[in-house]
Motif scaffolding. Structure first.
Motif: not given
Length: 231
Positions: A138-152, A204-217
């Motif tokens: 719902n927010s850029k702050a949430e997006q940044n938090f999750l992106s950093k956690e994913v990178k770990k 995971r390896v994309s730069s923050l904060p823009n790292n969404w990708n549509d993909i096969r399910c």
């Protein structure tokens, strides 16, 4: 002729018998002996103190959950081990915000980053089974938090979020939150908007904060979200 003296025994009727004085027996001196305690008493005291400490720990960890809500949430019903952090409510009274063990806390929500890969449908079912849902960002702050956690994490490259298209280009969050294109975080060149790529992941390896990708399910890792428990 010498005079004869006669002796007579005389008894007086009202004469009292000789007084008898009763002497108390000699009082025995009290002897003071130091009081002796059984050798097991210190161990018993230590055991009782240990039980009290355990009882207090249980009260602090378990009892608050029993009073947090009239009915426990699905998340509370699924997990026994929790991690809590201190919060200060508006009333200035100290409270606790809690998430299940191994979940991440951020701004009132708990997040689970999986270590295994499942399909989109299976991922949603897995989150639901834990009393949560695929994450809704719902927010850029949430997006940044999750992106950093994913990178770990080094377990996977893609992590499902709760965004999918039933029809090409018609994105919908799993909790029915309206999709806001201006608050999306697409990778450069994304989304592809093709019929075979209708599920969204954080790459995971994309730069923050823009790292969404549509993909096969197909099979990917996932991020589950649930409201934190406040006590």
């Amino acid at each position: 002729m010498a005079s004869e003296i006669t002796y007579a025994e005389v008894k007086f009727k009202n004469a009292s018998p000789a007084a008898v004085v009763k002497v108390p027996p000699e009082t025995k001196m009290c002897e003071h002996h130091p009081q002796k305690y059984p050798p097991w008493l210190p161990w018993l005291i230590s055991l009782l103190l240990l039980l009290v400490c355990i009882g207090l720990a249980i009260a602090l960890c378990v009892v608050p959950f029993s009073h947090s809500r009239d009915q426990p949430t699905a998340l509370q019903q699924k997990f026994r081990e929790w991690r809590c952090s201190s919060t200060m409510a508006q009333s200035k009274e100290q409270g606790w915000t809690c998430c299940p063990k191994d979940w991440k806390l951020f701004q009132g929500s708990c997040y689970y980053l999986s270590t295994d890969a499942l399909s989109w449908v299976e991922s949603g079912q897995n989150c639901t089974g834990m009393g949560s849902h695929l994450v809704v960002i719902n927010s850029k702050a949430e997006q940044n938090f999750l992106s950093k956690e994913v990178k770990k994490n080094i377990n996977g490259e893609n992590y499902y979020i709760g965004l999918k298209a039933e029809e090409v280009g018609e994105w919908q969050w799993v909790d029915q939150t309206p999709f806001n294109e201006t608050a999306a975080f697409w990778r450069e060149g994304e989304p592809s908007n093709t019929d075979d790529e209708k599920c969204i992941v954080i790459h995971r390896v994309s730069s923050l904060p823009n790292n969404w990708n549509d993909i096969r399910c197909s099979k990917h890792h996932r991020i589950c979200e649930a409201a934190a428990v406040t006590v």
